[in-house]
Write an enzyme that holds these catalytic residues in place. Structure first.
Site, mmCIF file in Angstrom:
data_model
loop_
_atom_site.group_PDB
_atom_site.id
_atom_site.type_symbol
_atom_site.label_atom_id
_atom_site.label_comp_id
_atom_site.label_asym_id
_atom_site.label_seq_id
_atom_site.Cartn_x
_atom_site.Cartn_y
_atom_site.Cartn_z
ATOM 1 N N CYS A 8 0.824 -1.287 -0.058
ATOM 2 C CA CYS A 8 0.107 0.069 -0.137
ATOM 3 C C CYS A 8 0.864 1.138 -0.032
ATOM 4 C CB CYS A 8 -0.942 -0.050 1.404
ATOM 5 S SG CYS A 8 -2.001 1.572 1.299
ATOM 6 N N ASP A 68 8.396 -7.547 6.368
ATOM 7 C CA ASP A 68 9.146 -6.311 7.238
ATOM 8 C C ASP A 68 8.832 -4.932 7.121
ATOM 9 O OD1 ASP A 68 11.291 -4.914 8.023
ATOM 10 O OD2 ASP A 68 12.681 -5.304 6.398
ATOM 11 N N SER A 81 5.675 -4.118 5.880
ATOM 12 C CA SER A 81 4.270 -3.924 6.567
ATOM 13 C C SER A 81 4.281 -3.691 7.991
ATOM 14 C CB SER A 81 3.508 -4.888 6.241
ATOM 15 O OG SER A 81 3.692 -5.584 5.095
ATOM 16 N N SER A 103 5.879 -14.152 4.891
ATOM 17 C CA SER A 103 6.622 -13.863 3.714
ATOM 18 C C SER A 103 7.556 -15.346 3.187
ATOM 19 C CB SER A 103 7.721 -12.948 4.036
ATOM 20 O OG SER A 103 8.835 -12.975 3.097
ATOM 21 N N ILE A 104 7.581 -15.565 2.148
ATOM 22 C CA ILE A 104 8.303 -16.830 1.621
ATOM 23 C C ILE A 104 9.884 -16.571 1.744
ATOM 24 C CG2 ILE A 104 6.367 -17.539 -0.030
ATOM 25 C CD1 ILE A 104 8.633 -16.665 -2.198
ATOM 26 N N ASP A 105 10.395 -15.526 2.064
ATOM 27 C CA ASP A 105 11.798 -14.981 1.895
ATOM 28 C C ASP A 105 12.393 -15.585 3.375
ATOM 29 O OD1 ASP A 105 10.996 -13.957 -0.275
ATOM 30 O OD2 ASP A 105 11.221 -11.941 0.516
ATOM 31 N N MET A 118 13.265 -17.025 -5.656
ATOM 32 C CA MET A 118 12.904 -15.687 -4.960
ATOM 33 C C MET A 118 13.725 -15.501 -3.613
ATOM 34 S SD MET A 118 8.909 -14.950 -5.459
ATOM 35 C CE MET A 118 8.444 -14.172 -6.979
HETATM 36 O O1 F6P Z 1 8.734 -10.755 -0.457
HETATM 37 C C1 F6P Z 1 8.408 -12.082 -1.342
HETATM 38 C C2 F6P Z 1 8.625 -11.878 -2.419
HETATM 39 O O2 F6P Z 1 7.913 -12.895 -3.372
HETATM 40 C C3 F6P Z 1 10.029 -11.752 -2.925
HETATM 41 O O3 F6P Z 1 10.780 -12.985 -2.704
HETATM 42 C C4 F6P Z 1 10.202 -11.290 -4.220
HETATM 43 O O4 F6P Z 1 11.357 -10.319 -4.570
HETATM 44 C C5 F6P Z 1 8.904 -10.259 -4.208
HETATM 45 O O5 F6P Z 1 8.064 -10.493 -3.327
HETATM 46 C C6 F6P Z 1 8.166 -10.154 -5.547
HETATM 47 O O6 F6P Z 1 7.175 -9.146 -5.455
HETATM 48 P P1 F6P Z 1 5.918 -8.998 -6.347
HETATM 49 O O7 F6P Z 1 5.167 -9.838 -6.030
HETATM 50 O O8 F6P Z 1 5.498 -7.624 -5.805
HETATM 51 O O9 F6P Z 1 6.660 -9.026 -7.662
#
Ligand code: F6P
Length: 363
Positions: free
Chosen positions: A75, A105, A107, A150-152, A194
């Protein structure tokens, strides 16, 4: 009864629905009223139908669904003070001053900022007549609890972020699929995964998928990596391996800060061996689809604890982040987790991550 808002924010992640379900049901079980704030903080900024009361059966059948049924957004309006004031007005008008945020992070940092600014916004809204003196008096602070979706796996305060395990399974399945075609043709594949600035998915999928080489943001390779990579792949082939798998994190870079991309690796291999390596960029396939069992139960356990934490919060209780540590649900101050996460991200960006880890270990 307390009125709790729940929202999912930032990139979606498998297991967010399990968290929403647990929060809605635990809140109802505890006698609270619970509201979905749809499309993340955007729903709070825009108000209206975006803030909707949730009942027990509104979260039926979502435990095994990917994504988030209450929507999410990155947002822009919430980054602006005026946007945040509109969010405060809309929340107070609905009687909501407890919010559980499931996000990354960014949000969670924004949520902590909103809490800090809340009293000033209340005063302004009272002055402009947007809220009544009674409303101002009965909502003096905003209580915030965060879960990391978050998947990260890039946040301090939890051993695993919601969605990481599912994404790792998805990547591992993809590597298995790629390996079989690569073996058939004796080919090299470069798989981009990712993770933004975090190499967790790349490292763990390289180990789980038996890859030959992985490029991670945290460990930039020494100059001359191209020759070493090609030599290593050749050694694998000489030993009888029919496929070569190279994993590259999307945030990988060399020691000078130049990005290391799948195309760059492909070119380096072509120049040295003449082989036309294939590239697979897994992209959002990693983020969609069904959550793993781990993400379901972990998000459920954290969701229940988030409700416990928010209902126990007093006026001076700082926002907390709920996660898992050593297989148990745990929590810590949200701002502390955000600051430590930022510190690590800065070290990675400045190329001194390993020194920082070593210094910490030595200390
Ligand atoms: O933070 C999650 C994530 O999937 C990251 O791994 C990736 O860099 C990013 O979001 C991609 O963002 P968007 O879905 O906005 O393209």
């Amino acid at each position: 009864p307390s009125r709790i808002g729940v929202l999912t924010s930032g990139g979606d992640a498998q297991g967010m629905n399990a968290a929403v379900r647990a929060i809605v049901r635990a809140a109802i079980h505890r006698g609270a009223e619970v509201f979905a704030i749809r499309e993340g903080w955007l729903g709070a900024v825009e108000g209206g139908a975006n803030i909707a009361r949730m009942g027990w059966s509104d979260v039926s059948g979502i435990l095994n669904k990917g994504g988030t049924i209450i929507g999410t957004a990155r947002c822009v309006a919430f980054r602006d003070e005026g946007g945040r004031r509109r969010a405060v007005r809309n929340l107070i008008q609905q009687g909501i001053d407890h919010v559980i945020v499931i996000g990354g992070d960014g949000s969670l940092t924004g949520s902590a900022l909103l809490r800090a600014e809340w009293p000033a916004h209340v005063e302004q809204l009272l002055g402009s007549g947007d809220i009544t003196p009674e409303q101002a008096e009965s909502h003096p602070v905003l209580h915030i609890v965060g879960l990391v979706g978050s998947i990260d796996n890039d946040m301090v305060g939890t051993d695993m972020t919601i969605g990481t395990d599912s994404a790792l399974h998805r990547i591992t399945e993809a590597i298995d699929a790629i390996s079989s075609t690569a073996e058939s043709h004796q080919r090299t594949f470069i798989v981009e995964v990712m993770g933004r600035n975090c190499g967790y998915l790349a490292l763990m999928s390289a180990v789980a998928g038996g890859a030959d080489y992985a490029f991670l943001p945290e460990v930039p390779p020494r100059d001359g990596w191209e020759d070493r990579l090609v030599e290593l792949l050749a050694r694998g082939r000489a030993a009888g391996r029919r496929d070569s798998i190279v994993i590259v994190a999307e945030g990988a870079a060399d020691r000078h800060g130049s990005p290391i991309t799948a195309q760059g690796i492909q070119q380096a291999i072509a120049e040295r061996t003449g082989e036309a390596a294939r590239i697979t960029i897994l992209g959002h396939v990693q983020r969609g689809g069904r959550p793993s069992a781990y993400d379901r139960w972990m998000a459920t356990a954290c969701g229940v604890e988030a409700v416990n934490q928010i209902l126990a919060a007093e006026a001076d209780t700082e926002p907390v982040l709920v996660g898992v540590r050593r297989d148990a649900v745990a929590w810590q101050p949200l701002l502390e987790a955000v600051d430590e996460t930022r510190g690590i991200a800065d070290h990675i960006r400045n190329g001194n991550y390993l020194q920082a880890v070593q210094a910490r270990g030595a200390g």
